[in-house]
Design a protein around this motif. Structure first.
Motif, PDB file in Angstrom:
ATOM      1  N   PRO A  16      27.381  47.717  37.082  1.00  0.00           N
ATOM      2  CA  PRO A  16      27.967  48.169  38.341  1.00  0.00           C
ATOM      3  C   PRO A  16      29.375  48.717  38.112  1.00  0.00           C
ATOM      4  CG  PRO A  16      27.688  45.776  38.293  1.00  0.00           C
ATOM      5  CD  PRO A  16      27.175  46.299  36.995  1.00  0.00           C
ATOM      6  N   GLU A  17      29.724  49.687  38.921  1.00  0.00           N
ATOM      7  CA  GLU A  17      31.063  50.282  38.813  1.00  0.00           C
ATOM      8  C   GLU A  17      32.108  49.244  39.211  1.00  0.00           C
ATOM      9  OE1 GLU A  17      32.379  53.365  37.895  1.00  0.00           O
ATOM     10  OE2 GLU A  17      30.409  53.560  36.961  1.00  0.00           O
ATOM     11  N   VAL A  18      33.133  49.097  38.379  1.00  0.00           N
ATOM     12  CA  VAL A  18      34.179  48.113  38.666  1.00  0.00           C
ATOM     13  C   VAL A  18      35.527  48.824  38.706  1.00  0.00           C
ATOM     14  CG1 VAL A  18      35.362  46.074  37.787  1.00  0.00           C
ATOM     15  CG2 VAL A  18      32.900  46.247  37.584  1.00  0.00           C
ATOM     16  N   PHE A  75      41.416  47.911  38.416  1.00  0.00           N
ATOM     17  CA  PHE A  75      42.355  46.822  38.725  1.00  0.00           C
ATOM     18  C   PHE A  75      41.663  45.455  38.769  1.00  0.00           C
ATOM     19  CE2 PHE A  75      44.090  50.691  40.661  1.00  0.00           C
ATOM     20  CZ  PHE A  75      45.262  50.773  39.930  1.00  0.00           C
ATOM     21  N   ASN A  76      40.343  45.490  38.805  1.00  0.00           N
ATOM     22  CA  ASN A  76      39.586  44.246  38.832  1.00  0.00           C
ATOM     23  C   ASN A  76      39.469  43.719  37.393  1.00  0.00           C
ATOM     24  OD1 ASN A  76      38.004  42.151  39.594  1.00  0.00           O
ATOM     25  ND2 ASN A  76      36.562  43.386  40.780  1.00  0.00           N
ATOM     26  N   ILE A  77      40.577  43.216  36.886  1.00  0.00           N
ATOM     27  CA  ILE A  77      40.708  42.973  35.449  1.00  0.00           C
ATOM     28  C   ILE A  77      39.721  41.925  34.913  1.00  0.00           C
ATOM     29  CG2 ILE A  77      42.658  41.353  35.732  1.00  0.00           C
ATOM     30  CD1 ILE A  77      42.320  43.901  32.899  1.00  0.00           C
ATOM     31  N   LEU A  78      39.496  40.851  35.674  1.00  0.00           N
ATOM     32  CA  LEU A  78      38.598  39.803  35.168  1.00  0.00           C
ATOM     33  C   LEU A  78      37.172  40.323  35.000  1.00  0.00           C
ATOM     34  CD1 LEU A  78      39.611  36.406  36.785  1.00  0.00           C
ATOM     35  CD2 LEU A  78      40.363  37.454  34.674  1.00  0.00           C
ATOM     36  N   PHE A  79      36.741  41.153  35.945  1.00  0.00           N
ATOM     37  CA  PHE A  79      35.392  41.729  35.841  1.00  0.00           C
ATOM     38  C   PHE A  79      35.306  42.652  34.633  1.00  0.00           C
ATOM     39  CE2 PHE A  79      32.711  40.763  39.517  1.00  0.00           C
ATOM     40  CZ  PHE A  79      33.583  39.975  40.243  1.00  0.00           C
ATOM     41  N   ARG A  80      36.371  43.403  34.436  1.00  0.00           N
ATOM     42  CA  ARG A  80      36.362  44.348  33.301  1.00  0.00           C
ATOM     43  C   ARG A  80      36.329  43.599  31.975  1.00  0.00           C
ATOM     44  NH1 ARG A  80      40.106  49.075  32.670  1.00  0.00           N
ATOM     45  NH2 ARG A  80      38.536  49.462  31.110  1.00  0.00           N
ATOM     46  N   ILE A  81      37.119  42.513  31.890  1.00  0.00           N
ATOM     47  CA  ILE A  81      37.111  41.703  30.657  1.00  0.00           C
ATOM     48  C   ILE A  81      35.703  41.150  30.433  1.00  0.00           C
ATOM     49  CG2 ILE A  81      37.955  39.573  29.598  1.00  0.00           C
ATOM     50  CD1 ILE A  81      40.593  39.978  31.091  1.00  0.00           C
ATOM     51  N   SER A  82      35.139  40.601  31.503  1.00  0.00           N
ATOM     52  CA  SER A  82      33.810  39.997  31.405  1.00  0.00           C
ATOM     53  C   SER A  82      32.774  41.021  30.942  1.00  0.00           C
ATOM     54  CB  SER A  82      33.439  39.420  32.759  1.00  0.00           C
ATOM     55  OG  SER A  82      32.118  39.029  32.768  1.00  0.00           O
ATOM     56  N   GLN A  83      32.850  42.229  31.500  1.00  0.00           N
ATOM     57  CA  GLN A  83      31.896  43.284  31.121  1.00  0.00           C
ATOM     58  C   GLN A  83      32.067  43.676  29.655  1.00  0.00           C
ATOM     59  OE1 GLN A  83      32.069  46.637  33.787  1.00  0.00           O
ATOM     60  NE2 GLN A  83      30.471  45.755  35.073  1.00  0.00           N
ATOM     61  N   GLU A  84      33.316  43.674  29.211  1.00  0.00           N
ATOM     62  CA  GLU A  84      33.579  44.089  27.826  1.00  0.00           C
ATOM     63  C   GLU A  84      33.112  43.021  26.833  1.00  0.00           C
ATOM     64  OE1 GLU A  84      34.426  47.288  25.786  1.00  0.00           O
ATOM     65  OE2 GLU A  84      34.937  47.238  27.915  1.00  0.00           O
ATOM     66  N   ILE A  85      33.250  41.756  27.228  1.00  0.00           N
ATOM     67  CA  ILE A  85      32.861  40.661  26.324  1.00  0.00           C
ATOM     68  C   ILE A  85      31.337  40.537  26.233  1.00  0.00           C
ATOM     69  CG2 ILE A  85      32.894  38.135  26.031  1.00  0.00           C
ATOM     70  CD1 ILE A  85      35.789  38.214  27.108  1.00  0.00           C
TER      71      ILE A  85
END
Lengths: 269, 256
Positions: A100-102, A105-115
């Motif tokens: 899903p598009e994040v 600025f939604n940093i926690l979601f972006r970190i989670s997606q990257e991990i």
């Protein structure tokens, strides 16, 4: 009053004795149906939980096959299955799961997606061996798990080139599950495809066909067993024996190949 | 500062004296030894499942050490009344909290380093190392994870008994580890106020799953980009600071 109590006690005792006999009979039948001699003592304590753990072990093998990444069934739709020696390009579909598009600025979601690893891959060549321990443990934990034997046999014989080990493992499975048509069919297939030993193939596939009649099955499973059986008969030069099976296959899945074979072998009747 | 390190030093001595660490260490050595010695159908070089078990054990055992040490510090001090001489030193309450945190961190990091070294030795014995930088990231993330768990347990320990603290920490660890992706899916599938509420909950919960590189290390995936490592580090420090500040506030209000 006292007499009533005595009568009630007597009835209860009689009921317990009768019930215990029934329970014992049930246990004897159950124990005979499920031999546990081949299961290590510490695993017997798990009882029916063994089959759950064994199934989880197979799921773990599937997870390893996908590089540790869970996948959805739909992701395999339309993907070819490459055999031994074939180019496995069809398997290289490294599409990413639809993310899903994040917002940036939604940093926690972006970190989670990257991990999270989400690429869909299949193990290639020498990496395939990594799934073997899970399949082996699945069969060890629950010797009644037929899928564990057939999968292990397939990967050993077809993907890792360990044909004799694959057959030996399947035969071990057959010893523990003598009524399994699936294991018989898998051994027959390996004898036919990998060793070109048509006599052995016919032996196991015929047994698979006979056992299959005793249990519910579908026409695709019938096709699996019979197609190898007819080719094995042909390989042995016994086309006459193959003919009724060709006719049956043509009834299940009418097609030109079976038709031609039937026309060719009909004069032999 | 000296007072903080004195408290931390006491906890490291406790780690050496107690049997917990040695039991887990021997257990890990035995399990990894048995797994590595296993052979399957004369196939050479099967190593991923040993890595999988090894890394999982490193994280779980370090977590156990970290939580059990951090959770008991303050409740035990209060129960045995040794908190009074500590406060009479005089030590300010934030120093006690910070000292306990540093002590738990030191204990966790020492045990984690030993566990990780054993894991690496089994890793290298099973075949060549596929990515050194990924193993380095695994080590950094392990320490950050213990930083987070120690702060979390210290925070809970100022108002909970040890048993409740350990139970709750384990529950959080398992629920967040197992259901974080489900929580994310719920947030994405919900709309309006519910979505906002779930989003707030997502930001408030400690994200233990960020530190789990098991799949990457086991299956030799690419290392994480540098910005993710930096972001996770910053996130950990901010979260720990908030937890310790809250713990300090609650501890200050406590009357003995």
């Amino acid at each position: 009053m006292k007499k009533n109590n005595i009568a009630l006690t007597f009835v209860c005792l009689a009921a317990i004795v009768l019930m215990s006999m029934k329970i014992d009979l049930y246990n004897c039948v159950y124990a005979e149906a499920q031999p546990v001699n081949d299961v290590p003592v510490f695993l017997r304590f798990l009882g029916e939980g063994r089959s759950i753990i064994s199934s989880m072990s197979i799921l773990q093998a599937d997870l390893y096959w996908h590089g540790g990444v869970g996948h959805f069934f739909e992701e395999h739709q339309g993907v070819g299955v490459a055999g031994v020696g074939e180019d496995c390009e069809a398997c290289k579909h490294s599409d990413k799961h639809s993310r899903p598009e994040v917002s940036p600025f939604n940093i926690l979601f972006r970190i989670s997606q990257e991990i999270d690893v989400t690429e869909h891959i299949h193990l290639q060549d020498s990496q395939i061996k990594e799934i073997v321990p899970w399949l082996y443990y699945a069969a060890e934990i629950d010797p009644g798990n037929i899928q564990a034997y057939t999968l292990t046999g397939f990967y050993l014989a077809d993907r890792l080139g360990k044909v004799s080990q694959g057959i030996a493992f399947l035969k071990e499975g057959l010893r523990k599950n003598p009524d399994s048509w699936e294991i018989n069919a898998e051994i027959g297939r390996i004898y036919f495809q990998r060793l070109k030993d048509h006599e052995q193939a016919v032996r196991f596939l015929s047994e698979a066909w006979n056992l299959m009649q005793k249990v519910p099955h579908d026409k695709f499973q019938e096709r699996f067993v019979l197609s190898f059986l007819v080719y094995s008969y042909e390989g042995m030069g016994q086309e006459k024996k193959a003919l009724p099976f060709y006719e049956y296959l043509n009834k299940l899945f009418p097609n030109d190949v079976f038709d031609k074979k039937i026309k060719r072998f009909s004069p032999l009747k | 500062m000296r007072a903080i390190w004195a408290i931390a030093g006491g906890m490291i001595k406790e780690l050496i004296r107690k049997k917990d660490f040695y039991v887990l260490l021997i257990f890990m050595l035995v399990i990894l030894g048995v797994l590595s010695a296993q052979t399957f159908f004369q196939i050479e070089g099967i190593s991923r499942y040993v890595r999988d078990f090894g890394y999982s054990m490193v994280m779980l055992f370090s977590f156990i050490i970290s939580i059990t040490f951090a959770a008991k510090q303050i409740p035990v001090e209060i129960e045995s009344r040794t908190i009074y001489p500590l406060l009479a030193k005089p030590l300010s309450r934030y120093k006690i909290i910070l000292g306990k945190f540093c002590g738990s961190m030191a204990v966790s990091v020492v045990s984690f380093t030993v566990f990780y070294a054993i894991f690496i030795s089994f890793y290298t014995a099973g075949g060549e190392i596929e990515s050194l930088s990924l193993l380095g990231q695994g080590f950094i993330f392990g320490i950050l994870f213990l930083c987070m768990t120690s702060a979390f347990a210290i925070f809970l320990s100022v108002f909970m008994t040890m048993a409740a603290n350990v139970t709750l920490s384990f529950l959080f660890y398992m629920i967040i580890g197992g259901f974080s992706s489900s929580i994310k899916e719920i947030i994405f599938s919900s709309k309006g106020v519910v979505s906002v509420l779930y989003g707030i909950l997502y930001y408030l919960l400690p994200h233990f799953e960020f530190f789990d590189l098991r799949v990457r290390i086991t299956h030799a995936w690419d290392p994480l980009p540098a910005w993710v490592v930096v972001s996770v580090s910053v996130y950990t420090f901010v979260y720990c600071f908030m937890l310790l500040s809250a713990a300090d506030r609650i501890f200050r209000r406590k009357k003995f």
